[in-house]
Design an enzyme around this catalytic site. Structure first.
Site, PDB file in Angstrom:
ATOM      1  N   ARG A   1      -5.478 -21.702 -35.120  1.00 37.70           N
ATOM      2  CA  ARG A   1      -4.982 -22.176 -33.829  1.00 37.70           C
ATOM      3  C   ARG A   1      -5.657 -21.483 -32.643  1.00 37.70           C
ATOM      4  NH1 ARG A   1      -3.970 -26.483 -33.295  1.00 37.70           N
ATOM      5  NH2 ARG A   1      -5.542 -26.318 -31.675  1.00 37.70           N
TER       6      ARG A   1
ATOM      7  N   LYS B   1     -10.319 -19.733  -9.301  1.00 39.70           N
ATOM      8  CA  LYS B   1      -9.117 -20.426  -9.778  1.00 39.70           C
ATOM      9  C   LYS B   1      -9.202 -20.591 -11.296  1.00 39.70           C
ATOM     10  CE  LYS B   1      -8.405 -22.806  -5.391  1.00 39.70           C
ATOM     11  NZ  LYS B   1      -8.345 -24.108  -4.687  1.00 39.70           N
TER      12      LYS B   1
ATOM     13  N   LYS C   1     -11.770 -15.519   4.277  1.00 42.24           N
ATOM     14  CA  LYS C   1     -11.002 -16.758   4.249  1.00 42.24           C
ATOM     15  C   LYS C   1      -9.981 -16.800   5.386  1.00 42.24           C
ATOM     16  CE  LYS C   1     -10.046 -18.546   0.233  1.00 42.24           C
ATOM     17  NZ  LYS C   1     -11.009 -19.675   0.217  1.00 42.24           N
TER      18      LYS C   1
ATOM     19  N   GLU D   1     -15.160 -18.729   5.812  1.00 41.79           N
ATOM     20  CA  GLU D   1     -14.594 -20.075   5.739  1.00 41.79           C
ATOM     21  C   GLU D   1     -14.270 -20.575   7.148  1.00 41.79           C
ATOM     22  OE1 GLU D   1     -11.283 -21.059   2.810  1.00 41.79           O
ATOM     23  OE2 GLU D   1     -10.169 -20.918   4.696  1.00 41.79           O
TER      24      GLU D   1
ATOM     25  N   ASP E   1     -14.342 -25.887   4.988  1.00 40.91           N
ATOM     26  CA  ASP E   1     -13.100 -26.060   4.250  1.00 40.91           C
ATOM     27  C   ASP E   1     -12.450 -27.407   4.553  1.00 40.91           C
ATOM     28  OD1 ASP E   1     -10.854 -25.331   2.644  1.00 40.91           O
ATOM     29  OD2 ASP E   1      -9.754 -24.809   4.460  1.00 40.91           O
TER      30      ASP E   1
END
Length: 283
Positions: free
Chosen positions: A102, A137, A169, A198, A219
């Site tokens: 698995r 992410k 950011k 950004e 962005d």
């Protein structure tokens, strides 16, 4: 460092899935039974994860004190594999094979899914001078492997973590006061890294250029605004497009002339491919 992290992750995965032992196999399968198994792809895919698969079984063999395990891969990472093909053949203690099944399949399915999804994006723009980038992410603990799978699929890696690149950011800008203040502070206190910032509109782009940014991330801008931004930024800064990128709009975005397109979905939304393991012979 990453090899150590992968080994530790595999040890945790074994404890999670095998723990004190596979009680089903222990009451059904003879202790010394030897079997031959095949790992089979059940849909067309780009393969990714063979080196990690081998390492996982190596860690598992020490955990279960099982020797005489053999794995023969029939394909290499990056290969396109058609549905029904045998990815690899395995031979070893039957209990050992079933204990590893698995986790091994989860690993291959996840990484091959990312590579396959990434390849779809790359093919959409393969004739254009733009790089497809991943993001942070990723699944906690799996970043090294997931970013590896992006590269296998033909993409490129953005920064690996917070410690290896400067990316200013919106929240940094909010705390610093403005785009200019954030970039100026970064330039003053940094001598090693390029500075990326950004921006949300043309006004912020122009401020970032004046402040001395090296790369500007657009962005969630619409395509027409991106075109204008690329014209303004030409020969001044590199441009990265980010936000809302999908297979339907990536080519239109690439045609604006941006240098990079970053896509969080490569890792956070890739569908695992379907792979199974079948026991073919018991010796």
């Amino acid at each position: 460092m990453f090899h150590f992290l992968v080994d530790e992750l595999f040890k945790i995965a074994i404890l999670e899935d095998v723990g004190i032992g596979d009680i089903t196999s222990e009451i059904i399968i003879p202790q010394k039974s030897i079997a031959i198994a095949e790992i089979i792809c059940k849909e067309n895919m780009i393969l990714a994860g063979i080196p990690f698969l081998k390492r996982f079984f190596s860690i598992l063999s020490k955990y279960m004190e099982s020797s005489n395990f053999f794995l023969k891969e029939n394909y290499n990472d990056g290969d396109f594999i058609e549905k029904g093909s045998v990815i690899a053949s395995l031979k070893g203690n039957a209990r050992f094979l079933l204990a590893g099944e698995r986790t091994a399949l989860n690993l291959l399915q996840r990484l091959s899914g990312i590579a396959t999804f990434t390849r779809e994006f790359v093919k959409k723009v393969e004739d254009l001078p733009v790089k497809i980038l991943d993001t942070r992410k990723t699944t906690p603990g799996l970043r090294f492997m997931e970013k590896y799978a992006v590269k296998i699929g033909g993409g490129s890696n953005h920064r690996f973590a917070l410690y290896d690149a400067i990316l200013i950011k919106d929240n940094h800008i909010k705390i610093a006061g403005s785009v200019e203040d954030a970039v100026i502070k970064a330039k003053k206190n940094n001598i090693y890294h390029k500075i990326e910032v950004e921006v949300k509109n043309i006004e912020e782009l122009e401020k970032a250029i004046r402040a001395g940014a090296d790369i500007v991330m657009l962005d969630n801008m619409d395509v027409e605004t991106m075109k204008k931004a690329v014209e303004i930024a030409k020969d001044k800064v590199l441009i990265e497009a980010s936000g809302g990128v999908n297979l339907d709009n990536i080519r239109e975005i690439a045609l604006t002339g941006v240098d990079f397109i970053s896509i969080g979905a490569l890792t956070h939304s890739a569908k695992a491919v379907d792979i199974s393991m079948k026991i073919r012979e018991v010796l």
